[in-house]
Design a protein around this motif. Structure first.
Motif, PDB file in Angstrom:
ATOM      1  N   PRO A  91       0.615  -1.432  -0.182  1.00  0.00           N
ATOM      2  CA  PRO A  91       0.032   0.102   0.029  1.00  0.00           C
ATOM      3  C   PRO A  91       0.899   1.381   0.034  1.00  0.00           C
ATOM      4  CG  PRO A  91      -0.729  -1.534   1.587  1.00  0.00           C
ATOM      5  CD  PRO A  91       0.531  -2.169   1.078  1.00  0.00           C
ATOM      6  N   ALA A  92       2.174   1.329   0.541  1.00  0.00           N
ATOM      7  CA  ALA A  92       3.101   2.549   0.537  1.00  0.00           C
ATOM      8  C   ALA A  92       3.667   2.757  -0.832  1.00  0.00           C
ATOM      9  CB  ALA A  92       3.870   2.214   1.590  1.00  0.00           C
ATOM     10  N   THR A  93       3.483   1.910  -1.955  1.00  0.00           N
ATOM     11  CA  THR A  93       4.150   2.014  -3.242  1.00  0.00           C
ATOM     12  C   THR A  93       3.371   3.198  -4.134  1.00  0.00           C
ATOM     13  OG1 THR A  93       4.913  -0.341  -3.160  1.00  0.00           O
ATOM     14  CG2 THR A  93       4.663   1.153  -5.441  1.00  0.00           C
ATOM     15  N   LEU A  94       2.395   3.416  -3.948  1.00  0.00           N
ATOM     16  CA  LEU A  94       1.708   4.412  -4.901  1.00  0.00           C
ATOM     17  C   LEU A  94       1.200   5.163  -4.253  1.00  0.00           C
ATOM     18  CD1 LEU A  94      -0.124   1.885  -7.434  1.00  0.00           C
ATOM     19  CD2 LEU A  94       1.868   2.986  -7.864  1.00  0.00           C
ATOM     20  N   PRO A  95       1.137   6.478  -4.800  1.00  0.00           N
ATOM     21  CA  PRO A  95       0.375   7.850  -4.042  1.00  0.00           C
ATOM     22  C   PRO A  95      -0.855   7.649  -4.421  1.00  0.00           C
ATOM     23  CG  PRO A  95       1.286   8.308  -6.484  1.00  0.00           C
ATOM     24  CD  PRO A  95       1.772   7.046  -6.045  1.00  0.00           C
ATOM     25  N   THR A  96      -1.824   8.417  -3.683  1.00  0.00           N
ATOM     26  CA  THR A  96      -3.207   8.373  -3.340  1.00  0.00           C
ATOM     27  C   THR A  96      -3.702   9.615  -4.442  1.00  0.00           C
ATOM     28  OG1 THR A  96      -3.367   7.769  -1.311  1.00  0.00           O
ATOM     29  CG2 THR A  96      -5.301   8.699  -1.864  1.00  0.00           C
ATOM     30  N   ALA A  97      -4.925   8.905  -5.367  1.00  0.00           N
ATOM     31  CA  ALA A  97      -5.535   9.904  -6.079  1.00  0.00           C
ATOM     32  C   ALA A  97      -4.601  10.713  -6.967  1.00  0.00           C
ATOM     33  CB  ALA A  97      -6.396  10.784  -5.465  1.00  0.00           C
ATOM     34  N   ARG A  98      -3.650  10.091  -7.469  1.00  0.00           N
ATOM     35  CA  ARG A  98      -2.554  10.752  -8.337  1.00  0.00           C
ATOM     36  C   ARG A  98      -2.806  10.898  -9.932  1.00  0.00           C
ATOM     37  NH1 ARG A  98       2.684  11.656  -7.397  1.00  0.00           N
ATOM     38  NH2 ARG A  98       2.007  12.182  -5.269  1.00  0.00           N
ATOM     39  N   PHE A  99      -3.384   9.800 -10.393  1.00  0.00           N
ATOM     40  CA  PHE A  99      -3.202   9.258 -11.721  1.00  0.00           C
ATOM     41  C   PHE A  99      -4.607   9.525 -12.361  1.00  0.00           C
ATOM     42  CE2 PHE A  99       0.255   6.758  -9.840  1.00  0.00           C
ATOM     43  CZ  PHE A  99       1.052   7.468 -10.202  1.00  0.00           C
ATOM     44  N   ASP A 100      -4.720   9.753 -13.807  1.00  0.00           N
ATOM     45  CA  ASP A 100      -5.813   9.981 -14.800  1.00  0.00           C
ATOM     46  C   ASP A 100      -5.997   8.813 -15.297  1.00  0.00           C
ATOM     47  OD1 ASP A 100      -6.551  12.931 -14.375  1.00  0.00           O
ATOM     48  OD2 ASP A 100      -4.564  13.106 -15.159  1.00  0.00           O
ATOM     49  N   CYS A 101      -4.811   7.921 -15.397  1.00  0.00           N
ATOM     50  CA  CYS A 101      -4.909   6.584 -16.252  1.00  0.00           C
ATOM     51  C   CYS A 101      -3.823   5.819 -15.912  1.00  0.00           C
ATOM     52  CB  CYS A 101      -4.864   6.870 -17.710  1.00  0.00           C
ATOM     53  SG  CYS A 101      -4.566   5.191 -18.850  1.00  0.00           S
ATOM     54  N   VAL A 102      -4.121   4.524 -15.479  1.00  0.00           N
ATOM     55  CA  VAL A 102      -2.834   3.486 -15.159  1.00  0.00           C
ATOM     56  C   VAL A 102      -2.999   2.462 -16.136  1.00  0.00           C
ATOM     57  CG1 VAL A 102      -2.110   1.707 -13.562  1.00  0.00           C
ATOM     58  CG2 VAL A 102      -3.172   4.071 -12.696  1.00  0.00           C
ATOM     59  N   ILE A 103      -1.752   2.376 -16.818  1.00  0.00           N
ATOM     60  CA  ILE A 103      -1.763   1.087 -18.090  1.00  0.00           C
ATOM     61  C   ILE A 103      -0.987  -0.026 -17.373  1.00  0.00           C
ATOM     62  CG2 ILE A 103      -0.750   0.522 -20.083  1.00  0.00           C
ATOM     63  CD1 ILE A 103      -1.102   3.352 -21.143  1.00  0.00           C
ATOM     64  N   LEU A 104      -1.782  -1.205 -17.049  1.00  0.00           N
ATOM     65  CA  LEU A 104      -1.175  -2.300 -16.248  1.00  0.00           C
ATOM     66  C   LEU A 104      -1.333  -3.600 -17.426  1.00  0.00           C
ATOM     67  CD1 LEU A 104      -0.144  -2.645 -13.308  1.00  0.00           C
ATOM     68  CD2 LEU A 104      -2.337  -3.619 -12.800  1.00  0.00           C
ATOM     69  N   THR A 105      -0.425  -3.630 -18.302  1.00  0.00           N
ATOM     70  CA  THR A 105      -0.587  -4.829 -19.104  1.00  0.00           C
ATOM     71  C   THR A 105       0.442  -6.023 -18.422  1.00  0.00           C
ATOM     72  OG1 THR A 105       1.341  -3.627 -20.432  1.00  0.00           O
ATOM     73  CG2 THR A 105      -0.796  -3.340 -20.783  1.00  0.00           C
ATOM     74  N   GLN A 106       0.063  -6.964 -18.567  1.00  0.00           N
ATOM     75  CA  GLN A 106       0.757  -8.398 -18.299  1.00  0.00           C
ATOM     76  C   GLN A 106       1.622  -8.061 -17.084  1.00  0.00           C
ATOM     77  OE1 GLN A 106      -1.427  -9.327 -20.425  1.00  0.00           O
ATOM     78  NE2 GLN A 106      -0.182 -10.989 -21.214  1.00  0.00           N
ATOM     79  N   THR A 107       0.950  -7.877 -15.843  1.00  0.00           N
ATOM     80  CA  THR A 107       1.646  -7.463 -14.742  1.00  0.00           C
ATOM     81  C   THR A 107       0.927  -8.274 -13.601  1.00  0.00           C
ATOM     82  OG1 THR A 107       2.416  -5.302 -15.517  1.00  0.00           O
ATOM     83  CG2 THR A 107       2.563  -5.660 -13.044  1.00  0.00           C
ATOM     84  N   LEU A 108      -0.516  -8.179 -13.650  1.00  0.00           N
ATOM     85  CA  LEU A 108      -0.904  -8.487 -12.159  1.00  0.00           C
ATOM     86  C   LEU A 108      -0.605 -10.220 -11.902  1.00  0.00           C
ATOM     87  CD1 LEU A 108      -4.662  -7.334 -12.303  1.00  0.00           C
ATOM     88  CD2 LEU A 108      -2.712  -6.883 -10.534  1.00  0.00           C
ATOM     89  N   HIS A 109      -0.451 -11.002 -12.918  1.00  0.00           N
ATOM     90  CA  HIS A 109      -0.136 -12.446 -12.779  1.00  0.00           C
ATOM     91  C   HIS A 109       1.391 -12.627 -12.319  1.00  0.00           C
ATOM     92  CE1 HIS A 109       1.938 -11.521 -16.329  1.00  0.00           C
ATOM     93  NE2 HIS A 109       2.602 -12.384 -16.223  1.00  0.00           N
ATOM     94  N   LEU A 110       1.969 -11.636 -11.980  1.00  0.00           N
ATOM     95  CA  LEU A 110       3.423 -11.705 -11.196  1.00  0.00           C
ATOM     96  C   LEU A 110       3.196 -11.155  -9.857  1.00  0.00           C
ATOM     97  CD1 LEU A 110       5.499  -9.970 -14.124  1.00  0.00           C
ATOM     98  CD2 LEU A 110       5.011 -12.405 -13.845  1.00  0.00           C
ATOM     99  N   VAL A 111       2.263 -10.794  -9.521  1.00  0.00           N
ATOM    100  CA  VAL A 111       1.810 -10.222  -8.055  1.00  0.00           C
ATOM    101  C   VAL A 111       1.009 -11.558  -7.351  1.00  0.00           C
ATOM    102  CG1 VAL A 111       0.869  -8.450  -6.638  1.00  0.00           C
ATOM    103  CG2 VAL A 111       1.896  -7.959  -8.811  1.00  0.00           C
ATOM    104  N   TYR A 112       1.353 -11.816  -6.462  1.00  0.00           N
ATOM    105  CA  TYR A 112       0.724 -12.999  -5.668  1.00  0.00           C
ATOM    106  C   TYR A 112      -0.446 -12.314  -4.985  1.00  0.00           C
ATOM    107  CZ  TYR A 112      -0.571 -17.082  -2.870  1.00  0.00           C
ATOM    108  OH  TYR A 112      -1.095 -18.162  -2.166  1.00  0.00           O
ATOM    109  N   ASP A 113      -0.467 -11.323  -4.325  1.00  0.00           N
ATOM    110  CA  ASP A 113      -1.657 -10.687  -3.861  1.00  0.00           C
ATOM    111  C   ASP A 113      -2.341  -9.680  -4.744  1.00  0.00           C
ATOM    112  OD1 ASP A 113      -3.561  -9.614  -2.200  1.00  0.00           O
ATOM    113  OD2 ASP A 113      -2.252  -8.377  -0.899  1.00  0.00           O
TER     114      ASP A 113
END
Length: 210
Positions: free
Chosen positions: A85-107
């Protein structure tokens, strides 16, 4: 693809087909992002590099951040684990592009919640995940998951308003088989690539609005 090739125990490439041309999953990922290119605007976060932000956002992108799990990437502006939870700032981005990444995160639920919190109200997450895919755990990261369209939808609905979530899967038997053998886009006809069969999803794409 011949029967001999289909029954071969060795793929054409050890690198998803990059050494032969464009990997088949990238064809579907880029098709998904092209459909939602109008969302790539303002302050954008992408993982590892900004190639898709520049390609699909262009001048609409006014500020760019790049996330990487460690400091080895000189382009990275944010270092950390997506599930922390400490990695990303809060309410900062208009768009997040998250391609082929979630499968590398256990949680994965934790990662999705952190991404949602990082979006401004009305901000958009554009995410893709693997469906039917070769698994290559020897590339220096952990590969935990492959998803279905229903699984990705339910995952996102745990953090986003379900009414704001749309999903779409890409692929068919021919393209899934070719991808498993690491053939490149240039070696498959567009007709075969663009046919859709929900039984053989190669890539799952989703759009979610905060």
């Amino acid at each position: 693809m011949s029967l001999g090739r289909v029954t071969s125990a060795q793929p054409l490439s050890q690198n998803w087909g990059y050494d032969r041309g464009t990997p088949i999953d990238r064809h579907y990922i880029e098709d998904f992002l092209n459909q939602h290119a109008s969302d790539v605007r303002g302050h954008v976060l992408e993982v590892q590099e900004d190639d898709y932000s520049r390609r699909f956002g262009g001048s609409k992108v006014t500020q760019q951040d790049i996330l990487n799990v460690d400091a080895s990437n000189p382009q990275a502006t944010i270092i950390g684990d997506l599930a922390d939870p400490a990695t990303l700032p809060t309410a900062r981005f208009d768009c997040v592009i998250l391609t082929q990444t979630l499968h590398l995160v256990y949680d994965m639920p934790g990662a999705v919640e952190n991404v949602r919190r990082s979006l401004k109200p009305g901000g958009v997450l554009l995410v893709t995940t693997p469906g039917i895919t070769p698994v290559q755990p020897d590339k220096g990261y952990h590969w935990y998951w492959s998803l279905t369209e229903e699984a990705l939808g339910r995952l996102l609905e745990g953090s986003f308003d379900p009414k704001s979530v749309t999903t779409h899967s890409y692929g068919n038997l021919s393209s899934a088989t070719a991808f498993l053998h690491a053939a490149a886009v240039q070696e498959i006809s567009k007709r075969k690539l663009n046919r859709f069969d929900p039984r053989y999803p190669v890539v799952i794409g989703a759009r979610a609005v905060a």
